[in-house]
Scaffold this motif. Sequence first.
Motif, short mmCIF file in Angstrom:
data_model
loop_
_atom_site.label_atom_id
_atom_site.label_comp_id
_atom_site.label_asym_id
_atom_site.label_seq_id
_atom_site.Cartn_x
_atom_site.Cartn_y
_atom_site.Cartn_z
N ASP A 139 24.60 -10.06 32.26
CA ASP A 139 23.36 -9.52 32.81
C ASP A 139 23.50 -9.35 34.31
OD1 ASP A 139 23.01 -12.04 33.96
OD2 ASP A 139 21.38 -12.63 32.61
N ALA A 140 22.42 -8.97 34.98
CA ALA A 140 22.47 -8.68 36.42
C ALA A 140 22.84 -9.91 37.24
CB ALA A 140 21.13 -8.13 36.88
N THR A 141 22.57 -11.10 36.72
CA THR A 141 22.89 -12.33 37.46
C THR A 141 24.27 -12.88 37.10
OG1 THR A 141 21.80 -13.74 35.83
CG2 THR A 141 20.46 -12.93 37.66
N GLY A 142 24.97 -12.20 36.20
CA GLY A 142 26.31 -12.64 35.82
C GLY A 142 26.38 -13.53 34.60
N ASN A 143 25.24 -13.83 33.98
CA ASN A 143 25.24 -14.66 32.77
C ASN A 143 25.82 -13.86 31.60
OD1 ASN A 143 23.97 -16.90 34.01
ND2 ASN A 143 22.00 -15.88 33.78
N VAL A 144 26.58 -14.54 30.76
CA VAL A 144 27.20 -13.90 29.60
C VAL A 144 26.16 -13.70 28.51
CG1 VAL A 144 28.94 -14.16 27.79
CG2 VAL A 144 29.47 -14.84 30.13
N LEU A 145 26.17 -12.49 27.93
CA LEU A 145 25.26 -12.13 26.84
C LEU A 145 26.08 -11.65 25.65
CD1 LEU A 145 22.69 -10.02 28.89
CD2 LEU A 145 22.46 -12.41 28.18
N TYR A 146 25.67 -12.06 24.46
CA TYR A 146 26.34 -11.64 23.23
C TYR A 146 25.45 -10.67 22.48
CZ TYR A 146 29.38 -15.61 24.08
OH TYR A 146 30.27 -16.49 24.65
N GLY A 147 25.98 -9.47 22.22
CA GLY A 147 25.29 -8.50 21.39
C GLY A 147 24.47 -7.49 22.14
N VAL A 178 16.16 -12.51 14.64
CA VAL A 178 16.79 -12.97 15.88
C VAL A 178 17.16 -11.75 16.73
CG1 VAL A 178 18.77 -14.18 16.87
CG2 VAL A 178 17.68 -15.05 14.80
N PRO A 179 16.60 -11.65 17.93
CA PRO A 179 16.90 -10.49 18.78
C PRO A 179 18.19 -10.67 19.58
CG PRO A 179 15.27 -11.87 19.86
CD PRO A 179 15.56 -12.51 18.52
N CYS A 180 18.84 -9.59 19.86
CA CYS A 180 20.00 -9.59 20.75
C CYS A 180 19.55 -8.98 22.06
CB CYS A 180 21.15 -8.75 20.16
SG CYS A 180 22.09 -9.61 18.89
N PRO A 181 20.19 -9.31 23.15
CA PRO A 181 21.38 -10.15 23.25
C PRO A 181 21.03 -11.64 23.21
CG PRO A 181 20.79 -9.35 25.42
CD PRO A 181 19.82 -8.72 24.45
N LEU A 182 22.05 -12.43 22.80
CA LEU A 182 21.94 -13.88 22.80
C LEU A 182 22.57 -14.39 24.10
CD1 LEU A 182 23.19 -14.58 19.17
CD2 LEU A 182 20.83 -14.48 19.95
N PRO A 183 21.83 -15.14 24.89
CA PRO A 183 22.42 -15.65 26.13
C PRO A 183 23.36 -16.81 25.86
CG PRO A 183 20.17 -16.41 25.90
CD PRO A 183 20.44 -15.50 24.74
N SER A 184 24.43 -16.88 26.63
CA SER A 184 25.34 -18.01 26.54
C SER A 184 24.87 -19.08 27.50
CB SER A 184 26.76 -17.58 26.93
OG SER A 184 27.60 -18.72 26.96
N THR A 185 25.06 -20.34 27.12
CA THR A 185 24.69 -21.43 28.00
C THR A 185 25.90 -21.95 28.76
OG1 THR A 185 24.95 -23.04 26.22
CG2 THR A 185 22.75 -22.14 26.57
N ALA A 186 27.08 -21.48 28.42
CA ALA A 186 28.30 -21.92 29.11
C ALA A 186 28.51 -21.06 30.36
CB ALA A 186 29.50 -21.79 28.18
N GLU A 187 29.05 -21.66 31.40
CA GLU A 187 29.26 -20.93 32.65
C GLU A 187 30.17 -19.73 32.46
OE1 GLU A 187 30.40 -23.25 36.04
OE2 GLU A 187 28.92 -24.79 35.55
N ARG A 188 31.27 -19.92 31.74
CA ARG A 188 32.21 -18.82 31.56
C ARG A 188 31.90 -18.02 30.32
NH1 ARG A 188 37.97 -21.10 31.70
NH2 ARG A 188 37.00 -22.44 30.20
N GLY A 189 30.98 -18.49 29.50
CA GLY A 189 30.59 -17.72 28.32
C GLY A 189 31.57 -17.77 27.18
N ILE A 190 32.58 -18.63 27.28
CA ILE A 190 33.57 -18.69 26.20
C ILE A 190 32.91 -19.24 24.94
CG2 ILE A 190 35.78 -19.66 25.46
CD1 ILE A 190 35.91 -17.55 27.73
N GLN A 191 32.19 -20.34 25.09
CA GLN A 191 31.42 -20.89 23.98
C GLN A 191 30.15 -21.50 24.55
OE1 GLN A 191 33.63 -23.72 21.74
NE2 GLN A 191 34.83 -22.19 20.72
#
Length: 166
Positions: A35-43, A59-72
């Motif tokens: 997203d605009a702030t750099g957070n990883v989004l899935y879908g 369940v709507p997309c995108p799903l935000p990641s809670t990990a800093e790098r977005g790996i998991q």
Amino acid sequence: PGQLDCELAMLFLWMMPLLVAAPAVGTKCITIGRDATGNVLYGSDGDAFCSFASECLGVPCPLPSTAERGIQDSSPDDPQALPENTSAVCAKMARQACTSAYEAAEAVCVNDQHSAQIWRGERRGACAKCQRWVGVYRRLRDEGCQSVAEFQSVAEGLLASLGGEL
């Protein structure tokens, strides 16, 4: 001409389920972006996974990641809360559109043994929450919705015996 028209119509009717379940050419399993702030989004709209998640589970997309790098996701084992009540989700899951969306997502997302293990939750993939939503769907489909229906039937019977209704 009449016989040919009839044969074409029969061929069309025979192939219709295949056409409905077939994923569109170029359909992605799931898009990973920021997203605009750099957070990883899935879908995103049009992804096979997102079509399934929306159609079957709400369940709507995108799903935000809670990990800093977005790996998991950092806490993929946290409870997965359905956006709607379980009865409403089970009603969605009973529709043919849900079955088709799930089958289309599986066809796009599973293309080898490794991706099959990720789809079944036997291996961790990039989006742990996505895998958990697939698992939630399978558990509800295989046993949960039947339990909800049985519970609702018992509750309705009890209320009816008391002169009320659900």
